[in-house]
Design a protein around this motif. Structure first.
Motif, PDB file in Angstrom:
ATOM      1  N   PRO A 104       0.813  -1.224   0.000  1.00 57.33           N
ATOM      2  CA  PRO A 104       0.000   0.000   0.000  1.00 57.33           C
ATOM      3  C   PRO A 104       0.845   1.272   0.000  1.00 57.33           C
ATOM      4  CG  PRO A 104      -0.920  -1.593   1.522  1.00 57.33           C
ATOM      5  CD  PRO A 104       0.414  -2.123   1.093  1.00 57.33           C
ATOM      6  N   ALA A 105       1.893   1.305   0.798  1.00 63.97           N
ATOM      7  CA  ALA A 105       2.765   2.488   0.850  1.00 63.97           C
ATOM      8  C   ALA A 105       3.595   2.614  -0.422  1.00 63.97           C
ATOM      9  CB  ALA A 105       3.670   2.422   2.068  1.00 63.97           C
ATOM     10  N   VAL A 106       4.075   1.495  -0.939  1.00 70.73           N
ATOM     11  CA  VAL A 106       4.902   1.527  -2.137  1.00 70.73           C
ATOM     12  C   VAL A 106       4.093   2.005  -3.344  1.00 70.73           C
ATOM     13  CG1 VAL A 106       6.136   0.064  -3.790  1.00 70.73           C
ATOM     14  CG2 VAL A 106       6.596  -0.139  -1.339  1.00 70.73           C
ATOM     15  N   TYR A 107       2.904   1.481  -3.521  1.00 68.68           N
ATOM     16  CA  TYR A 107       2.087   1.905  -4.663  1.00 68.68           C
ATOM     17  C   TYR A 107       1.588   3.335  -4.502  1.00 68.68           C
ATOM     18  CZ  TYR A 107       2.310  -2.335  -7.354  1.00 68.68           C
ATOM     19  OH  TYR A 107       2.766  -3.375  -8.129  1.00 68.68           O
ATOM     20  N   ALA A 108       1.365   3.769  -3.269  1.00 73.86           N
ATOM     21  CA  ALA A 108       1.010   5.171  -3.049  1.00 73.86           C
ATOM     22  C   ALA A 108       2.172   6.066  -3.464  1.00 73.86           C
ATOM     23  CB  ALA A 108       0.635   5.406  -1.587  1.00 73.86           C
ATOM     24  N   ALA A 109       3.388   5.679  -3.093  1.00 72.20           N
ATOM     25  CA  ALA A 109       4.573   6.461  -3.480  1.00 72.20           C
ATOM     26  C   ALA A 109       4.733   6.482  -4.999  1.00 72.20           C
ATOM     27  CB  ALA A 109       5.822   5.882  -2.810  1.00 72.20           C
ATOM     28  N   LEU A 110       4.551   5.328  -5.628  1.00 76.67           N
ATOM     29  CA  LEU A 110       4.651   5.270  -7.084  1.00 76.67           C
ATOM     30  C   LEU A 110       3.583   6.143  -7.742  1.00 76.67           C
ATOM     31  CD1 LEU A 110       6.038   4.023  -9.568  1.00 76.67           C
ATOM     32  CD2 LEU A 110       4.352   2.167  -9.423  1.00 76.67           C
ATOM     33  N   ALA A 111       2.364   6.109  -7.215  1.00 73.89           N
ATOM     34  CA  ALA A 111       1.290   6.936  -7.769  1.00 73.89           C
ATOM     35  C   ALA A 111       1.656   8.414  -7.708  1.00 73.89           C
ATOM     36  CB  ALA A 111      -0.017   6.679  -7.014  1.00 73.89           C
ATOM     37  N   ALA A 147      14.615  -9.453   4.634  1.00 78.10           N
ATOM     38  CA  ALA A 147      14.874  -8.107   4.111  1.00 78.10           C
ATOM     39  C   ALA A 147      14.758  -8.115   2.592  1.00 78.10           C
ATOM     40  CB  ALA A 147      16.257  -7.638   4.542  1.00 78.10           C
ATOM     41  N   ARG A 148      14.246  -7.037   2.067  1.00 83.29           N
ATOM     42  CA  ARG A 148      14.100  -6.912   0.620  1.00 83.29           C
ATOM     43  C   ARG A 148      15.369  -6.331   0.034  1.00 83.29           C
ATOM     44  NH1 ARG A 148       9.239  -8.192  -1.177  1.00 83.29           N
ATOM     45  NH2 ARG A 148       9.786  -7.274  -3.172  1.00 83.29           N
ATOM     46  N   GLY A 149      15.792  -6.881  -1.084  1.00 77.93           N
ATOM     47  CA  GLY A 149      16.965  -6.378  -1.789  1.00 77.93           C
ATOM     48  C   GLY A 149      16.587  -5.217  -2.681  1.00 77.93           C
ATOM     49  N   PRO A 150      17.598  -4.531  -3.225  1.00 75.32           N
ATOM     50  CA  PRO A 150      17.308  -3.360  -4.055  1.00 75.32           C
ATOM     51  C   PRO A 150      16.656  -3.689  -5.394  1.00 75.32           C
ATOM     52  CG  PRO A 150      19.667  -3.749  -3.929  1.00 75.32           C
ATOM     53  CD  PRO A 150      19.011  -4.725  -3.000  1.00 75.32           C
ATOM     54  N   GLY A 151      16.853  -4.886  -5.916  1.00 77.13           N
ATOM     55  CA  GLY A 151      16.226  -5.269  -7.175  1.00 77.13           C
ATOM     56  C   GLY A 151      16.653  -4.404  -8.339  1.00 77.13           C
ATOM     57  N   ARG A 152      15.881  -4.495  -9.424  1.00 81.90           N
ATOM     58  CA  ARG A 152      16.239  -3.777 -10.655  1.00 81.90           C
ATOM     59  C   ARG A 152      15.216  -2.739 -11.065  1.00 81.90           C
ATOM     60  NH1 ARG A 152      18.415  -8.837 -14.238  1.00 81.90           N
ATOM     61  NH2 ARG A 152      20.278  -9.177 -12.993  1.00 81.90           N
ATOM     62  N   SER A 153      13.987  -2.915 -10.684  1.00 84.33           N
ATOM     63  CA  SER A 153      12.936  -2.007 -11.147  1.00 84.33           C
ATOM     64  C   SER A 153      12.728  -0.856 -10.155  1.00 84.33           C
ATOM     65  CB  SER A 153      11.618  -2.775 -11.309  1.00 84.33           C
ATOM     66  OG  SER A 153      11.099  -3.109 -10.037  1.00 84.33           O
ATOM     67  N   ARG A 154      11.968   0.110 -10.582  1.00 83.99           N
ATOM     68  CA  ARG A 154      11.625   1.230  -9.693  1.00 83.99           C
ATOM     69  C   ARG A 154      10.816   0.731  -8.504  1.00 83.99           C
ATOM     70  NH1 ARG A 154      13.088   5.217  -6.912  1.00 83.99           N
ATOM     71  NH2 ARG A 154      11.530   6.832  -6.581  1.00 83.99           N
ATOM     72  N   LEU A 155       9.887  -0.174  -8.757  1.00 83.01           N
ATOM     73  CA  LEU A 155       9.114  -0.739  -7.646  1.00 83.01           C
ATOM     74  C   LEU A 155      10.030  -1.447  -6.652  1.00 83.01           C
ATOM     75  CD1 LEU A 155       5.774  -2.321  -8.917  1.00 83.01           C
ATOM     76  CD2 LEU A 155       6.079  -0.527  -7.223  1.00 83.01           C
ATOM     77  N   ASP A 156      10.967  -2.238  -7.142  1.00 84.65           N
ATOM     78  CA  ASP A 156      11.923  -2.925  -6.263  1.00 84.65           C
ATOM     79  C   ASP A 156      12.671  -1.916  -5.388  1.00 84.65           C
ATOM     80  OD1 ASP A 156      11.315  -5.468  -7.250  1.00 84.65           O
ATOM     81  OD2 ASP A 156      12.962  -5.437  -8.707  1.00 84.65           O
ATOM     82  N   THR A 157      13.074  -0.822  -5.988  1.00 82.75           N
ATOM     83  CA  THR A 157      13.802   0.212  -5.243  1.00 82.75           C
ATOM     84  C   THR A 157      12.932   0.804  -4.141  1.00 82.75           C
ATOM     85  OG1 THR A 157      15.157   0.738  -7.160  1.00 82.75           O
ATOM     86  CG2 THR A 157      14.999   2.433  -5.452  1.00 82.75           C
ATOM     87  N   LEU A 158      11.674   1.079  -4.459  1.00 81.63           N
ATOM     88  CA  LEU A 158      10.768   1.630  -3.454  1.00 81.63           C
ATOM     89  C   LEU A 158      10.529   0.635  -2.326  1.00 81.63           C
ATOM     90  CD1 LEU A 158       8.209   3.420  -5.799  1.00 81.63           C
ATOM     91  CD2 LEU A 158       9.958   4.499  -4.352  1.00 81.63           C
ATOM     92  N   TYR A 159      10.319  -0.628  -2.672  1.00 85.64           N
ATOM     93  CA  TYR A 159      10.150  -1.666  -1.639  1.00 85.64           C
ATOM     94  C   TYR A 159      11.385  -1.735  -0.740  1.00 85.64           C
ATOM     95  CZ  TYR A 159       5.861  -4.000  -3.222  1.00 85.64           C
ATOM     96  OH  TYR A 159       4.565  -4.306  -3.522  1.00 85.64           O
TER      97      TYR A 159
END
Length: 168
Positions: A104-111, A147-159
């Motif tokens: 919910p917080a990640v998608y709000a930030a992306l929005a 723990a979540r890693g940084p990943g490659r996508s913008r969503l991954d970064t926000l998570y």
């Protein structure tokens, strides 16, 4: 995970999603599905009953997001979907459950970022607000999950950024 933890997670998730509902409602003013999902999770938080209606409203918000053409509106609807689904996460500490708790917080930030169209500053501000308002129960829940890693996508970064901040 206690029922109180679920309620606190649900309230935090609803607060995160509700902040961006106007981004959806501007694009689809007659579509109340995301708002109904957020309102339903608030009812859950007050009454403590996970119902089939709550789950159905979560899916309806997800569908609403697929039916709009504006990416910021889609992300706002997804925030509402994940908020309504938050009470259904199970206590197994998996990355998938972490995703559901933080979505919910990640998608709000992306929005916010997509709506602003000016880079990551709007998302940073939205994440900061979510972090500041996260109750202890949400922070403790995140700490029990991988723990979540940084990943490659913008969503991954926000998570990753949200996850790391809530662990501090």
């Amino acid at each position: 995970m206690s029922e109180e933890d679920r309620r606190l997670l649900g309230l935090w998730a609803a607060d995160c999603a509700e902040r961006v509902l106007p981004l959806f409602e501007t694009e689809a003013p007659r579509d109340s599905r995301p708002r109904e999902a957020v309102e339903a999770v608030r009812v859950f938080a007050r009454e403590g009953k996970r119902t089939a209606r709550l789950r159905s409203l979560a899916w309806a918000a997800q569908t609403a997001g697929r039916e709009v053409a504006v990416p910021a509106a889609t992300a706002a609807a997804r925030a509402a979907c994940y908020a309504a689904a938050a009470p259904y996460i199970h206590p197994l500490a998996t990355p998938h459950q972490s995703k559901h708790a933080l979505a919910p917080a990640v998608y709000a930030a992306l929005a916010r970022e997509l709506a602003a169209g000016e880079g990551p500053a709007a998302a940073d501000e939205e994440l900061r607000r979510a972090i500041e308002n996260a109750p202890r129960a949400v922070r403790e829940l995140v700490r029990r999950m991988p723990a979540r890693g940084p990943g490659r996508s913008r969503l991954d970064t926000l998570y990753h950024r949200l996850d790391a901040a809530l662990r501090r």
